[in-house]
Design a protein around this motif. Structure first.
Motif, PDB file in Angstrom:
ATOM      1  N   THR A   1       0.842  -1.192   0.000  1.00 25.72           N
ATOM      2  CA  THR A   1       0.000   0.000   0.000  1.00 25.72           C
ATOM      3  C   THR A   1       0.881   1.247   0.000  1.00 25.72           C
ATOM      4  OG1 THR A   1      -1.756  -1.138   1.194  1.00 25.72           O
ATOM      5  CG2 THR A   1      -1.806   1.265   1.198  1.00 25.72           C
ATOM      6  N   HIS A   2       0.723   2.054  -1.031  1.00 30.41           N
ATOM      7  CA  HIS A   2       1.393   3.346  -1.136  1.00 30.41           C
ATOM      8  C   HIS A   2       0.353   4.425  -0.848  1.00 30.41           C
ATOM      9  CE1 HIS A   2       3.696   0.647  -3.747  1.00 30.41           C
ATOM     10  NE2 HIS A   2       4.682   1.513  -3.857  1.00 30.41           N
ATOM     11  N   VAL A   3       0.587   5.236   0.142  1.00 27.64           N
ATOM     12  CA  VAL A   3      -0.228   6.434   0.346  1.00 27.64           C
ATOM     13  C   VAL A   3       0.690   7.615   0.051  1.00 27.64           C
ATOM     14  CG1 VAL A   3      -1.687   7.754   1.905  1.00 27.64           C
ATOM     15  CG2 VAL A   3      -1.626   5.266   2.084  1.00 27.64           C
ATOM     16  N   VAL A   4       0.499   8.205  -1.103  1.00 24.75           N
ATOM     17  CA  VAL A   4       1.376   9.262  -1.595  1.00 24.75           C
ATOM     18  C   VAL A   4       0.845  10.608  -1.122  1.00 24.75           C
ATOM     19  CG1 VAL A   4       2.274  10.415  -3.656  1.00 24.75           C
ATOM     20  CG2 VAL A   4       2.080   7.906  -3.604  1.00 24.75           C
ATOM     21  N   ILE A   5       1.708  11.377  -0.484  1.00 26.00           N
ATOM     22  CA  ILE A   5       1.361  12.711  -0.006  1.00 26.00           C
ATOM     23  C   ILE A   5       2.025  13.738  -0.915  1.00 26.00           C
ATOM     24  CG2 ILE A   5       1.392  14.290   1.947  1.00 26.00           C
ATOM     25  CD1 ILE A   5      -0.235  11.713   2.398  1.00 26.00           C
ATOM     26  N   ALA A   6       1.209  14.629  -1.454  1.00 24.84           N
ATOM     27  CA  ALA A   6       1.722  15.631  -2.389  1.00 24.84           C
ATOM     28  C   ALA A   6       2.651  16.618  -1.689  1.00 24.84           C
ATOM     29  CB  ALA A   6       0.559  16.375  -3.033  1.00 24.84           C
ATOM     30  N   PRO A   7       3.577  17.218  -2.420  1.00 23.95           N
ATOM     31  CA  PRO A   7       4.477  18.225  -1.833  1.00 23.95           C
ATOM     32  C   PRO A   7       3.699  19.348  -1.160  1.00 23.95           C
ATOM     33  CG  PRO A   7       5.213  17.617  -4.032  1.00 23.95           C
ATOM     34  CD  PRO A   7       3.876  16.973  -3.839  1.00 23.95           C
ATOM     35  N   GLY A   8       4.152  19.722   0.033  1.00 17.57           N
ATOM     36  CA  GLY A   8       3.538  20.825   0.761  1.00 17.57           C
ATOM     37  C   GLY A   8       2.340  20.454   1.612  1.00 17.57           C
TER      38      GLY A   8
ATOM     39  N   THR B   1       0.628  18.497   4.737  1.00 24.79           N
ATOM     40  CA  THR B   1       1.031  17.985   6.045  1.00 24.79           C
ATOM     41  C   THR B   1       0.173  16.789   6.430  1.00 24.79           C
ATOM     42  OG1 THR B   1       1.719  20.191   6.767  1.00 24.79           O
ATOM     43  CG2 THR B   1       1.340  18.547   8.481  1.00 24.79           C
ATOM     44  N   ALA B   2       0.808  15.646   6.580  1.00 27.97           N
ATOM     45  CA  ALA B   2       0.118  14.432   7.034  1.00 27.97           C
ATOM     46  C   ALA B   2       1.168  13.418   7.443  1.00 27.97           C
ATOM     47  CB  ALA B   2      -0.762  13.858   5.930  1.00 27.97           C
ATOM     48  N   THR B   3       0.995  12.845   8.632  1.00 32.65           N
ATOM     49  CA  THR B   3       1.937  11.830   9.105  1.00 32.65           C
ATOM     50  C   THR B   3       1.262  10.491   9.366  1.00 32.65           C
ATOM     51  OG1 THR B   3       1.625  12.534  11.404  1.00 32.65           O
ATOM     52  CG2 THR B   3       3.434  13.562  10.170  1.00 32.65           C
ATOM     53  N   LYS B   4      -0.080  10.469   9.320  1.00 30.84           N
ATOM     54  CA  LYS B   4      -0.834   9.222   9.501  1.00 30.84           C
ATOM     55  C   LYS B   4      -2.132   9.313   8.713  1.00 30.84           C
ATOM     56  CE  LYS B   4      -2.756  10.707  13.975  1.00 30.84           C
ATOM     57  NZ  LYS B   4      -2.136  12.062  13.944  1.00 30.84           N
ATOM     58  N   ILE B   5      -2.804   8.171   8.533  1.00 29.24           N
ATOM     59  CA  ILE B   5      -4.020   8.118   7.726  1.00 29.24           C
ATOM     60  C   ILE B   5      -5.076   9.093   8.240  1.00 29.24           C
ATOM     61  CG2 ILE B   5      -5.948   6.663   7.011  1.00 29.24           C
ATOM     62  CD1 ILE B   5      -3.446   5.967   5.525  1.00 29.24           C
TER      63      ILE B   5
END
Length: 311
Positions: A113-120, A122-126
């Motif tokens: 499972t890849h959860v990709v976070i876009a640049p800029g 803020t997220a550290t968990k689901i």
């Protein structure tokens, strides 16, 4: 892009494996920058070259759930699927209202499972995805099954707590590049070409550690889900490593497929491992002992005969 490369005439003969015209096989895969499609193209080449009077082609689909529906409808003859979606199919649960007539020929490799976070962003968990624009994967995909379950376990309603999009891996990558999505889910093998491309053009993107939701997933949905590590630095040339949720993949066929044809497909899959590994490194994980571990999806009798011969 046409969703099916093979024509309508392929549908019936391949299920019986008989007739002077031979076998024309459609392999239902996934998006063009995902592992299923690349792997499926390699498998099609090997089946065409190593089973007499056979022509196989790979088709672009939304992946797991759509692939199962295509098998049942007679519009595909081999389909890639995650085991969670396949288990729902044979049990008539989840996305399926009745038990689906499919069987496995092999467990092949594990999805990450890849959860990709876009640049800029803020997220550290689901749970931090609340209120954000999130693609859960395309409709009828195994990715969406996992994404919805992970959000629910994290205490979020996937329909109301995020701005939900249903994008393919190709579309998700472009959406991050365009700044129109904050995060996206993708469940696939390593490396996934689309994420490799995104990491090259957007090296400030990140992959989320999702290990915090694994206990909840296992408790609610069973042991289909396992913990896996992604060496982000080694695989995608980004910083560090993460722990994430994994789920195995299986190759499925209709349960009425001719036994000899299912046997020949299984035999070719394992005998041509080296050639398939040149197409995608996930094929290096093919193993006869692991291949027959398809529970809770029953093996097709043709595949079972092959494994029995191999001891």
């Amino acid at each position: 892009m046409k969703r099916f490369i093979a024509g309508a005439a392929v549908m019936v003969l391949a299920l019986t494996g008989c007739g002077g015209q031979g076998n024309r096989l459609t392999i239902a895969t996934g998006g063009t920058t995902g592992v299923y499609y690349v792997y499926g193209g390699g498998l099609a080449k090997q089946l065409s070259a190593n089973i007499a009077n056979t022509k196989a082609t790979a088709s672009v689909t939304s992946a797991s759930i759509e692939n199962i529906k295509l098998l049942v409808a007679g519009k595909a003859h081999i389909g890639f699927s995650q085991t969670d979606a396949a288990a729902d199919a044979v049990n008539g649960t989840g996305s399926f209202t009745a038990k689906q007539p499919v069987k496995a020929i092999a467990r092949i490799y594990d999805n990450y499972t890849h959860v990709v976070i876009a640049p800029g962003v803020t997220a550290t968990k689901i749970a931090d995805l609340k209120g954000k624009r999130v693609s859960l994967g395309p409709a009828n995909s195994g990715t969406q099954v996992v994404a919805r379950r992970m959000l629910e376990v994290a205490g979020l309603n996937p329909d109301t707590d995020v701005t939900k999009l249903q994008l393919s891996i190709n579309e998700s990558v472009e959406a991050v590049k365009d700044g129109t999505v904050d995060a996206f889910f993708w469940v696939g093998g390593l490396p996934t070409a689309g994420i490799t491309d995104l990491a090259t053009s957007k090296p400030d993107m990140k992959l989320l550690d999702t290990s915090d939701v694994l206990p909840g997933l296992s408790g609610k949905f069973g042991q289909t889900y396992v913990g896996l590590d992604i060496d982000v630095a080694g695989v995608y040339k980004l910083a560090g490593s993460i722990k994430t949720v994994g789920v195995a993949n299986v190759l499925l066929v209709p349960d009425k497929m001719d036994e000899q044809l299912a046997y020949d497909i299984t035999r070719t899959l394992f005998e041509k491992k080296a050639e398939l590994a040149k197409v995608h490194p996930e094929a290096k994980k093919l193993d006869v002992k692991i291949g027959q571990q398809s529970d809770p999806i029953p093996l097709h009798p043709g595949a079972a005969r092959y494994y029995k011969e191999k001891g």
